[in-house]
Design a protein around this motif. Structure first.
Motif, mmCIF file in Angstrom:
data_model
loop_
_atom_site.group_PDB
_atom_site.id
_atom_site.type_symbol
_atom_site.label_atom_id
_atom_site.label_comp_id
_atom_site.label_asym_id
_atom_site.label_seq_id
_atom_site.Cartn_x
_atom_site.Cartn_y
_atom_site.Cartn_z
ATOM 1 N N LEU A 146 -5.113 -7.130 5.672
ATOM 2 C CA LEU A 146 -6.654 -7.312 5.316
ATOM 3 C C LEU A 146 -6.373 -6.942 3.945
ATOM 4 O O LEU A 146 -7.656 -7.287 3.083
ATOM 5 C CB LEU A 146 -7.366 -6.315 5.869
ATOM 6 C CG LEU A 146 -7.734 -6.802 7.224
ATOM 7 C CD1 LEU A 146 -8.666 -5.433 7.969
ATOM 8 C CD2 LEU A 146 -8.442 -7.939 7.586
ATOM 9 N N GLN A 147 -5.831 -6.196 3.202
ATOM 10 C CA GLN A 147 -5.679 -6.186 1.797
ATOM 11 C C GLN A 147 -5.365 -7.202 0.972
ATOM 12 O O GLN A 147 -5.687 -7.482 -0.128
ATOM 13 C CB GLN A 147 -4.706 -5.165 1.457
ATOM 14 C CG GLN A 147 -4.918 -3.766 2.099
ATOM 15 C CD GLN A 147 -3.696 -2.743 1.758
ATOM 16 O OE1 GLN A 147 -2.906 -2.816 0.896
ATOM 17 N NE2 GLN A 147 -3.636 -1.633 2.490
ATOM 18 N N LEU A 148 -4.807 -8.235 1.542
ATOM 19 C CA LEU A 148 -4.375 -9.387 0.788
ATOM 20 C C LEU A 148 -5.715 -10.498 0.665
ATOM 21 O O LEU A 148 -5.350 -11.291 -0.234
ATOM 22 C CB LEU A 148 -3.294 -10.463 1.549
ATOM 23 C CG LEU A 148 -2.109 -9.551 1.909
ATOM 24 C CD1 LEU A 148 -0.811 -10.422 2.896
ATOM 25 C CD2 LEU A 148 -1.349 -8.927 0.897
ATOM 26 N N TYR A 149 -6.578 -10.293 1.057
ATOM 27 C CA TYR A 149 -7.779 -10.982 0.699
ATOM 28 C C TYR A 149 -8.352 -10.589 -0.504
ATOM 29 O O TYR A 149 -9.124 -11.245 -1.207
ATOM 30 C CB TYR A 149 -8.947 -10.617 1.797
ATOM 31 C CG TYR A 149 -8.838 -11.519 2.982
ATOM 32 C CD1 TYR A 149 -9.062 -12.833 3.006
ATOM 33 C CD2 TYR A 149 -8.396 -10.751 4.230
ATOM 34 C CE1 TYR A 149 -8.627 -13.436 4.545
ATOM 35 C CE2 TYR A 149 -8.244 -11.322 5.390
ATOM 36 C CZ TYR A 149 -8.269 -12.547 5.547
ATOM 37 O OH TYR A 149 -8.002 -13.144 6.703
ATOM 38 N N SER A 150 -7.788 -9.480 -1.033
ATOM 39 C CA SER A 150 -7.955 -9.234 -2.640
ATOM 40 C C SER A 150 -6.939 -9.857 -3.605
ATOM 41 O O SER A 150 -6.000 -9.115 -3.314
ATOM 42 C CB SER A 150 -8.183 -7.715 -2.692
ATOM 43 O OG SER A 150 -8.436 -7.243 -3.962
ATOM 44 N N THR A 151 -7.337 -10.675 -4.344
ATOM 45 C CA THR A 151 -6.212 -11.096 -5.306
ATOM 46 C C THR A 151 -6.549 -10.733 -6.680
ATOM 47 O O THR A 151 -7.572 -9.929 -6.763
ATOM 48 C CB THR A 151 -6.171 -12.922 -5.043
ATOM 49 O OG1 THR A 151 -7.343 -13.288 -5.766
ATOM 50 C CG2 THR A 151 -6.070 -13.246 -3.707
ATOM 51 N N GLN A 152 -5.709 -11.211 -7.545
ATOM 52 C CA GLN A 152 -5.767 -11.016 -8.944
ATOM 53 C C GLN A 152 -7.156 -11.584 -9.594
ATOM 54 O O GLN A 152 -7.642 -11.114 -10.492
ATOM 55 C CB GLN A 152 -4.726 -11.270 -9.723
ATOM 56 C CG GLN A 152 -3.455 -10.492 -9.361
ATOM 57 C CD GLN A 152 -2.190 -10.768 -10.228
ATOM 58 O OE1 GLN A 152 -2.137 -11.791 -10.923
ATOM 59 N NE2 GLN A 152 -1.126 -10.133 -10.260
ATOM 60 N N THR A 153 -7.245 -12.854 -8.866
ATOM 61 C CA THR A 153 -8.568 -13.458 -9.758
ATOM 62 C C THR A 153 -9.772 -13.370 -8.814
ATOM 63 O O THR A 153 -10.989 -13.587 -9.211
ATOM 64 C CB THR A 153 -8.218 -14.984 -9.485
ATOM 65 O OG1 THR A 153 -7.969 -15.199 -8.227
ATOM 66 C CG2 THR A 153 -7.067 -15.155 -10.470
ATOM 67 N N ASN A 154 -9.867 -13.020 -7.455
ATOM 68 C CA ASN A 154 -10.982 -13.032 -6.730
ATOM 69 C C ASN A 154 -10.808 -12.095 -5.690
ATOM 70 O O ASN A 154 -9.778 -11.575 -5.052
ATOM 71 C CB ASN A 154 -11.230 -14.440 -6.197
ATOM 72 C CG ASN A 154 -12.929 -14.445 -6.006
ATOM 73 O OD1 ASN A 154 -13.709 -13.679 -5.704
ATOM 74 N ND2 ASN A 154 -13.357 -15.809 -5.776
ATOM 75 N N VAL A 155 -12.007 -11.771 -5.008
ATOM 76 C CA VAL A 155 -12.008 -10.820 -3.583
ATOM 77 C C VAL A 155 -12.992 -11.275 -2.636
ATOM 78 O O VAL A 155 -14.075 -11.767 -2.750
ATOM 79 C CB VAL A 155 -12.479 -9.466 -3.913
ATOM 80 C CG1 VAL A 155 -12.482 -8.711 -2.720
ATOM 81 C CG2 VAL A 155 -11.651 -8.539 -5.161
#
Length: 279
Positions: free
Chosen positions: A233-242
């Motif tokens: 689930l943490q991977l839905y947060s990226t460097q460019t967007n959440v």
């Protein structure tokens, strides 16, 4: 005895506050999973301006959620089955036999629950690394290693609770089984286990829930190939967007197996916890 007006008002107020405290986060999670991303990132609203199920579709493509779901099911199920099997035999021995070190073993098992789980992270990691170095058995970054890790969490409580439950089962049942020609193993399987069904259900649910939602050890002991849902689930947060709406949608999906299992088995779960916690 009739309940006084003030006591009734206090009870109703307490239940209402607890219900709100529980329901509001669930409502926010569910409704946010039905919003477009721009609505979630904008001003908060209790009801979306546009209802959409697109987050429930996109969440499977943004991250390999199906693979993580499968990993969680395998790890949690195997850990639960092994925990239940080992706890049954250990608890039966503690409950029915007097052997040297019985009290020390029981106390040691229970005392491990007093320590925070994070204390075991580095020791377990080093043990797994040394096993790989000395015996060539890879445990770090594998499902097997994660299953063994989860057993260290669930087994102590499972053994303690089942031992208490077995203590509540009359020993006359064992004696009656022996009169009928049953040995200890057959008496356990044919007589004790059916009588201990609520306790077994409680242990199984506890073990599964412990494995299903664990994050810390799963983030260290897994790789991209065997990552579990809680970490994925943490991977839905990226460097460019959440992708908040997809996180909420995925959280709903992740919660479904636990909710369904608990609703189906809640009577046995409560009965098992109650009986197993009191000797």
């Amino acid at each position: 005895m009739h309940e006084t007006t003030s006591a009734k008002a206090f009870r109703i107020t307490t239940i209402t506050l607890l219900s709100i405290f529980t329901i509001v986060p669930i409502w926010v999670m569910v409704i946010s999973g039905l919003k477009p991303l721009k609505d979630v990132q904008g001003a908060f609203s209790w009801w979306p301006s546009t209802l959409t199920i697109q987050p429930y579709i996109d969440m499977w493509q943004t991250v390999p959620l199906a693979s993580y779901f499968l990993n969680s099911v395998i790890v949690s199920s195997v850990a639960t089955v092994l925990s239940l099997i080992i706890a049954i035999f250990a608890s039966y021995a503690i409950s029915r036999y007097n052997f040297r070190g019985r009290t020390i073993f029981s106390t040691t098992v229970l005392s491990t629950q007093m320590l925070p789980g994070v204390l075991f992270l580095l020791p377990l990691f080093l043990i797994f690394v040394n096993i790989n170095t000395n015996f060539g058995l890879q445990l770090v970054g594998t499902r097997t290693g994660l299953i063994i890790t989860y057993l260290t969490f669930s087994l102590p409580f499972s053994i303690w609770m089942l031992a208490g439950y077995f203590d509540g089962i009359p020993r006359e049942l064992d004696e009656a089984a022996k009169v009928d020609g049953c040995g200890p193993m057959r008496a356990l399987i044919r007589v004790i286990l059916p009588a201990a069904r609520p306790g077994l259900v409680a242990v199984a649910i506890y073990s599964f829930m412990t494995s299903w939602g664990e994050v810390l050890f799963a983030s260290v002991m897994t790789t991209d190939a065997n990552r579990t849902l809680a970490v994925g689930l943490q991977l839905y947060s990226t460097q460019t967007n959440v992708y908040w709406n997809q996180i909420m949608a995925a959280s709903v999906v992740v919660s479904i197996p636990i909710v369904i299992g608990f609703l189906l088995l809640q009577k046995n779960f409560v009965a098992g916890l109650t009986a197993g916690a009191v000797k």
